[in-house]
Design a protein around this motif. Structure first.
Motif, mmCIF file in Angstrom:
data_model
loop_
_atom_site.group_PDB
_atom_site.id
_atom_site.type_symbol
_atom_site.label_atom_id
_atom_site.label_comp_id
_atom_site.label_asym_id
_atom_site.label_seq_id
_atom_site.Cartn_x
_atom_site.Cartn_y
_atom_site.Cartn_z
ATOM 1 N N LYS A 1 -5.433 -2.637 6.876
ATOM 2 C CA LYS A 1 -4.765 -1.334 6.803
ATOM 3 C C LYS A 1 -5.192 -0.428 7.949
ATOM 4 C CE LYS A 1 -3.969 -1.188 1.796
ATOM 5 N NZ LYS A 1 -4.313 -0.504 0.523
ATOM 6 N N LYS A 2 -6.488 -0.429 8.274
ATOM 7 C CA LYS A 2 -6.987 0.405 9.372
ATOM 8 C C LYS A 2 -6.365 -0.012 10.700
ATOM 9 C CE LYS A 2 -11.552 1.333 7.352
ATOM 10 N NZ LYS A 2 -13.007 1.081 7.520
ATOM 11 N N LYS A 3 -6.307 -1.323 10.932
ATOM 12 C CA LYS A 3 -5.764 -1.818 12.194
ATOM 13 C C LYS A 3 -4.263 -1.529 12.307
ATOM 14 C CE LYS A 3 -9.656 -3.546 13.639
ATOM 15 N NZ LYS A 3 -10.398 -2.852 14.719
ATOM 16 N N ILE A 4 -3.551 -1.630 11.201
ATOM 17 C CA ILE A 4 -2.116 -1.327 11.220
ATOM 18 C C ILE A 4 -1.893 0.137 11.578
ATOM 19 C CG2 ILE A 4 -0.071 -1.098 9.753
ATOM 20 C CD1 ILE A 4 -0.994 -3.648 8.308
ATOM 21 N N GLU A 5 -2.665 1.029 10.962
ATOM 22 C CA GLU A 5 -2.549 2.454 11.265
ATOM 23 C C GLU A 5 -2.902 2.750 12.724
ATOM 24 O OE1 GLU A 5 -4.998 4.536 8.536
ATOM 25 O OE2 GLU A 5 -3.825 3.997 6.756
ATOM 26 N N MET A 6 -3.831 1.983 13.254
ATOM 27 C CA MET A 6 -4.310 2.226 14.609
ATOM 28 C C MET A 6 -3.334 1.722 15.677
ATOM 29 S SD MET A 6 -7.885 0.841 16.302
ATOM 30 C CE MET A 6 -8.794 1.320 14.829
ATOM 31 N N LEU B 1 1.919 -8.327 7.046
ATOM 32 C CA LEU B 1 0.661 -7.997 6.378
ATOM 33 C C LEU B 1 0.752 -6.659 5.658
ATOM 34 C CD1 LEU B 1 -1.941 -9.082 9.109
ATOM 35 C CD2 LEU B 1 -1.377 -10.288 6.992
ATOM 36 N N ALA B 2 1.419 -5.678 6.286
ATOM 37 C CA ALA B 2 1.557 -4.356 5.668
ATOM 38 C C ALA B 2 2.326 -4.449 4.356
ATOM 39 C CB ALA B 2 2.255 -3.398 6.630
ATOM 40 N N ARG B 3 3.377 -5.251 4.319
ATOM 41 C CA ARG B 3 4.193 -5.367 3.106
ATOM 42 C C ARG B 3 3.509 -6.208 2.032
ATOM 43 N NH1 ARG B 3 9.506 -6.122 6.942
ATOM 44 N NH2 ARG B 3 10.098 -3.910 7.003
ATOM 45 N N GLU B 4 2.579 -7.074 2.447
ATOM 46 C CA GLU B 4 1.797 -7.815 1.452
ATOM 47 C C GLU B 4 0.833 -6.884 0.722
ATOM 48 O OE1 GLU B 4 -0.169 -11.087 3.265
ATOM 49 O OE2 GLU B 4 1.667 -12.253 3.561
ATOM 50 N N THR B 5 0.283 -5.918 1.458
ATOM 51 C CA THR B 5 -0.652 -4.973 0.838
ATOM 52 C C THR B 5 0.077 -3.841 0.117
ATOM 53 O OG1 THR B 5 -0.801 -3.730 2.922
ATOM 54 C CG2 THR B 5 -2.430 -5.456 2.555
ATOM 55 N N ASP B 6 1.277 -3.484 0.602
ATOM 56 C CA ASP B 6 2.052 -2.401 -0.014
ATOM 57 C C ASP B 6 3.534 -2.757 0.080
ATOM 58 O OD1 ASP B 6 3.224 -0.105 -0.931
ATOM 59 O OD2 ASP B 6 2.529 1.186 0.710
ATOM 60 N N ASN B 7 4.113 -3.156 -1.023
ATOM 61 C CA ASN B 7 5.499 -3.612 -1.034
ATOM 62 C C ASN B 7 6.482 -2.514 -0.607
ATOM 63 O OD1 ASN B 7 7.329 -5.803 -1.559
ATOM 64 N ND2 ASN B 7 8.047 -4.647 -3.343
ATOM 65 N N ASP B 8 6.079 -1.263 -0.764
ATOM 66 C CA ASP B 8 6.939 -0.136 -0.398
ATOM 67 C C ASP B 8 6.580 0.442 0.968
ATOM 68 O OD1 ASP B 8 8.291 -0.279 -2.840
ATOM 69 O OD2 ASP B 8 6.749 0.925 -3.839
ATOM 70 N N PHE B 9 5.912 -0.368 1.796
ATOM 71 C CA PHE B 9 5.482 0.117 3.113
ATOM 72 C C PHE B 9 6.679 0.638 3.914
ATOM 73 C CE2 PHE B 9 5.027 -0.828 7.662
ATOM 74 C CZ PHE B 9 3.932 -0.046 7.967
ATOM 75 N N TYR B 10 6.478 1.794 4.559
ATOM 76 C CA TYR B 10 7.551 2.415 5.351
ATOM 77 C C TYR B 10 6.980 2.838 6.699
ATOM 78 C CZ TYR B 10 11.056 5.747 6.956
ATOM 79 O OH TYR B 10 11.993 6.419 7.714
ATOM 80 N N HIS B 11 7.710 2.483 7.763
ATOM 81 C CA HIS B 11 7.309 2.857 9.116
ATOM 82 C C HIS B 11 8.161 4.025 9.582
ATOM 83 C CE1 HIS B 11 5.817 2.613 13.143
ATOM 84 N NE2 HIS B 11 6.953 2.163 13.659
ATOM 85 N N GLU B 12 7.525 5.097 10.054
ATOM 86 C CA GLU B 12 8.230 6.330 10.392
ATOM 87 C C GLU B 12 9.238 6.140 11.522
ATOM 88 O OE1 GLU B 12 5.271 9.183 11.288
ATOM 89 O OE2 GLU B 12 4.545 9.374 9.223
#
Length: 444
Positions: free
Chosen positions: A254-259, A289-300
Motif C-alpha cells: 500500500k505504501k509503495k502504491i501511494e508513493m 495488487l491494489a485491487r487485491e488489497t481493496d476491491n473498491d480501489f479508485y485512482h484519481e
C-alpha cells in the motif's frame, strides 16, 4: 516457501578441482593477481582442454544427457571453476560463462552445494577486480547459483557475501552501465530467493528505487522524457523492484502504491520503447495488487491514465520503428484491459508433459524475470527445479521413466528435417504468391 536449513560441510575446491587443473595444465597453479592482459596461447589451450564454454548454450541439455555422462560434466565444471581464478581476464570470463550456461541447462544441486564457497569466492573476486564484461558474467552466474540453491542458509550466505559488492557497483557512477545493470538484476533476484529478513528486503528495494526514480518526469518539464545511457539501468532496476514488490507484506505494498502510482505514468512518455513497456507492465501490476488489497480501489487520475494507455495501444507514429510499434501496441492492449476491465489474457507455458497457466500480472512478471536469467533453460528448470516449482505452485517434480523421456525427445536430425520441410513449404508459398502478382501485372 519452505527453507532448507540443513548445512553440508563446504569444500573449497582444493581436491577434485586441483586434480582437474593438474591433469589439464600439468601442475597446480596458485591464484594469480588479476590483470587485463590478453590470454596467452598456452592459457587459452588450457581453458579449451576442459570445455568450450559456448557449447553449453549451443548444444543445450540434450547433448549433456546424450553425449556426456554426469561425471564428464562435473569434471569439466571443476576445471572451469579453477579457471575463474586465472590471471587472464578473458579466461576468467569464458569460465564464468561456461559455468553459468551449464547451470542454466541442468540441475546440479549436490555438485554446487559442495563448492558453493569456492564459487562465491570466485564471483566476489571477479566483481571486485574485473572490468565490465567480466562483472556482467559474474553477476549472471551469481543469479543462477541462487536459483540452483533455492531459499535457505546456503543462498543467504551467498547474498550476505555478494550483496554489499553488488550494491556498491550499482551506486558507482564510474562503473559501466552494463555492469551496473547486471548487478541490479542480480541483487534483486538473489534477494527475492534468499532473504528472510524484511528489513533487508526493504533496503534492497530502496536501493533500486533510488536508481529508477531518476527517470521520473521532472516538475516544470513539459516535454517528454528523453532516454539516456542510464535508461537501460533504470529499466532493469524498475523491473526487479517490481519483482520484489510481489513478496512484500500488504502494508508495504500500500505504501509503495501511494508513493509511485501517480509518478509512474510520466515514464509512459519516455522515447525508449522498453521503458514505456516496463512502466506499463508495472502499472498493471500495481493496479492488480491494489485491487487485491481493496476491491473498491479508485485512482484519481484514471481518465488521464487510460487516455495515455489507449494512445500507446493504438500508436501509429511514423517516426517509430515498426517492430517497436507492434510490440508496444500488443503490451499496452493488455495493460489497458488490466486497468480498465481488471482482465488478464491467460497465457499457457508448456514444458515436457506439463503446462502452466499464467493468469495474472504477478505471475507474468515473475516468469519473465526468471526466463531472462535462465534463457532456454527455463523449461528444464520448471520441470526439475523445486524452488521454481514452489514459486509457481506446480507441486513436486513429475517423475518420468527413461522410455517416456525418450518418446518426448526429438533428435537433432529429426528437428533438422522438420525445419527443412517448413522452409521449403514457406519458399513454395512465396513463389506462388510472386507468380500471382506477376500474372496480374502482365494482365494490366
Amino acid at each position: 516457501m519452505p527453507k532448507n536449513k540443513k548445512r553440508n560441510t563446504p569444500h573449497r575446491g582444493g581436491g577434485a578441482g586441483a586434480a582437474a587443473a593438474a591433469a589439464a595444465g600439468g601442475q597446480h597453479r596458485n591464484v594469480q593477481p588479476f590483470s587485463d592482459e590478453d590470454a596467452s596461447i598456452e592459457t587459452m589451450s588450457h581453458c579449451s582442454g576442459f570445455s568450450d564454454p559456448a557449447s553449453f548454450t549451443e548444444d543445450g541439455p540434450e547433448v549433456l544427457d546424450e553425449e556426456g555422462t554426469q561425471e564428464d560434466l562435473e569434471y569439466k565444471l571443476k576445471g572451469l571453476i579453477d579457471l575463474t581464478f586465472d590471471k587472464s581476464a578473458k579466461t576468467r570470463q569464458a569460465a564464468l560463462e561456461g559455468i553459468k550456461n551449464a547451470m542454466a541447462s541442468k540441475i546440479l544441486y549436490e555438485f554446487i552445494l559442495e563448492r558453493r564457497i569456492t564459487l562465491t569466492d570466485s564471483i566476489e573476486r571477479c566483481l571486485k577486480k574485473g572490468k565490465s564484461d567480466e562483472q556482467c558474467a559474474a553477476a549472471g552466474l551469481a543469479c543462477i547459483l541462487c536459483v540452483q540453491l533455492g531459499p535457505g542458509i546456503e543462498s543467504e550466505e551467498v547474498l550476505k557475501t555478494l550483496g554489499p559488492i553488488l550494491k556498491k557497483i550499482i551506486c558507482d557512477g564510474t562503473a559501466s552501465i552494463q555492469a551496473r545493470q547486471a548487478c541490479a538484476t542480480c541483487f534483486g533476484v538473489c534477494c527475492f530467493i534468499a532473504t528472510d529478513d524484511i528489513t533487508e528486503l526493504y533496503s534492497t528495494m530502496e536501493c533500486l528505487e533510488n536508481i529508477f526514480t531518476k527517470s521520473y518526469h521532472k516538475e516544470k518539464d513539459t516535454n517528454g522524457i528523453c532516454s539516456t545511457p542510464n535508461t537501460v539501468l533504470h529499466i532493469s532496476s524498475l523491473l526487479v523492484w517490481t519483482l520484489l514488490l510481489t513478496i512484500c507484506p500488504i502494508s508495504e505494498v500500500k505504501k509503495k502504491i501511494e508513493m509511485h502510482l501517480h509518478k509512474l505514468p510520466s515514464l509512459l512518455s519516455c522515447d525508449d520503447v522498453n521503458m514505456r513497456i516496463a512502466a506499463g507492465e508495472t502499472l498493471a501490476l500495481l493496479f492488480e495488487l491494489a485491487r487485491e488489497t481493496d476491491n473498491d480501489f479508485y485512482h484519481e487520475d484514471m481518465e488521464s491514465l487510460t487516455q495515455k494507455l489507449r494512445a500507446l495501444a493504438t500508436d501509429g507514429n511514423k517516426h517509430r520503428a515498426k517492430v517497436d510499434k507492434r510490440k508496444q501496441r500488443s503490451v499496452f492492449r493488455d495493460v489497458l484491459r488490466a486497468v480498465e476491465e481488471r482482465d488478464f489474457p491467460t497465457e499457457t507455458v508448456k514444458f515436457g508433459p506439463e503446462r502452466m497457466y499464467i493468469d495474472c500480472w504477478v505471475k507474468k512478471q515473475t516468469y519473465d524475470a526468471f526466463k531472462e536469467i535462465l534463457g532456454t533453460g527455463m523449461q528444464y528448470h520448471l520441470q526439475s527445479n523445486e524452488f521454481l516449482r514452489n514459486v509457481f505452485e506446480l507441486g513436486p517434480p513429475v517423475m518420468l521413466d527413461a522410455a517416456a523421456l525418450k518418446t518426448m525427445k526429438i533428435s537433432r536430425f529429426e528437428r533438422h528435417l522438420y525445419n527443412s520441410a517448413a522452409f521449403k513449404a514457406r519458399t513454395k508459398a512465396r513463389s506462388k504468391c510472386r507468380d500471382k502478382r506477376a500474372d496480374v501485372g502482365e494482365f494490366f
